[in-house]
Design an enzyme around this catalytic site. Structure first.
Site, PDB file in Angstrom:
ATOM      1  N   ASP A 117     -10.309   1.663   5.984  1.00 10.75           N
ATOM      2  CA  ASP A 117      -9.260   1.434   4.989  1.00 10.75           C
ATOM      3  C   ASP A 117      -9.937   1.249   3.640  1.00 10.75           C
ATOM      4  OD1 ASP A 117      -7.181   1.510   6.852  1.00 10.75           O
ATOM      5  OD2 ASP A 117      -7.266  -0.638   7.225  1.00 10.75           O
ATOM      6  N   ASP A 136      -2.424   5.691   7.214  1.00 12.78           N
ATOM      7  CA  ASP A 136      -1.435   4.606   7.237  1.00 12.78           C
ATOM      8  C   ASP A 136      -0.183   4.979   6.456  1.00 12.78           C
ATOM      9  OD1 ASP A 136      -3.302   3.113   8.665  1.00 12.78           O
ATOM     10  OD2 ASP A 136      -4.023   2.040   6.889  1.00 12.78           O
TER      11      ASP A 136
END
Length: 162
Positions: A117, A136
């Site tokens: 991330d 995501d």
């Protein structure tokens, strides 16, 4: 079904290319590097290795293979539902986004042991401590799309049956 496959493949490609660029070319995967201001304070690349689920929940547990298996089960269930019920082009596109995002994160878990991330957005004096990635975003948009476009009226009870 072709739209689902193409959407999923494009999500995987964009997701993995962006992660490769940020982790390897920009070096955010290296210890101590961790953060690059892109468009401060709104957008930063802030590296976070997510070993858990959303927002790093359960990151202390070794759930790598459980989460990989869960992603495959959910993706298979979406494909099964799509074959059985069909839908508009928006349903097929949404399913592709969701599945592509799930598989993008599966690739991370297999090769890195965690999800990479790196996108962090803050605004208006609110400091967001969480990072996310393109996969995501695709999962979120795909799930919302399936929720909004997935009900074509077939699940509505028949008024004459009462």
């Amino acid at each position: 079904m072709r739209l689902t496959i193409w959407a999923g493949l494009w999500v995987i490609l964009l997701d993995q290319a962006s992660k490769y660029y940020v982790v390897h070319w920009l070096g955010l995967g290296n210890p101590g590097r961790g953060k690059i201001e892109v468009f401060p304070p709104y957008l930063e690349f802030h590296m976070a290795w997510n070993r858990g689920v959303n927002f790093g929940l359960f990151s202390g547990l070794d759930m790598r293979w459980v989460l990989i298996g869960l992603a495959f089960v959910i993706s298979a269930a979406v494909l099964w539902w799509l074959r059985k019920h069909g839908g508009s082009k928006w349903v097929y596109l949404s399913a592709g986004l969701l599945i592509g995002g799930a598989m993008g994160n599966v690739i991370d878990r297999i090769f890195y042991g965690a999800v990479a991330d790196f996108l962090n957005m803050s605004c208006c004096g609110i400091n967001n401590p969480y990072s996310f990635n393109i996969a995501d975003i695709a999962i979120f948009i795909g799930a919302v799309g399936l929720a909004f476009f997935g009900d074509d009226g077939k699940s509505t009870p028949n008024k004459n049956s009462a």
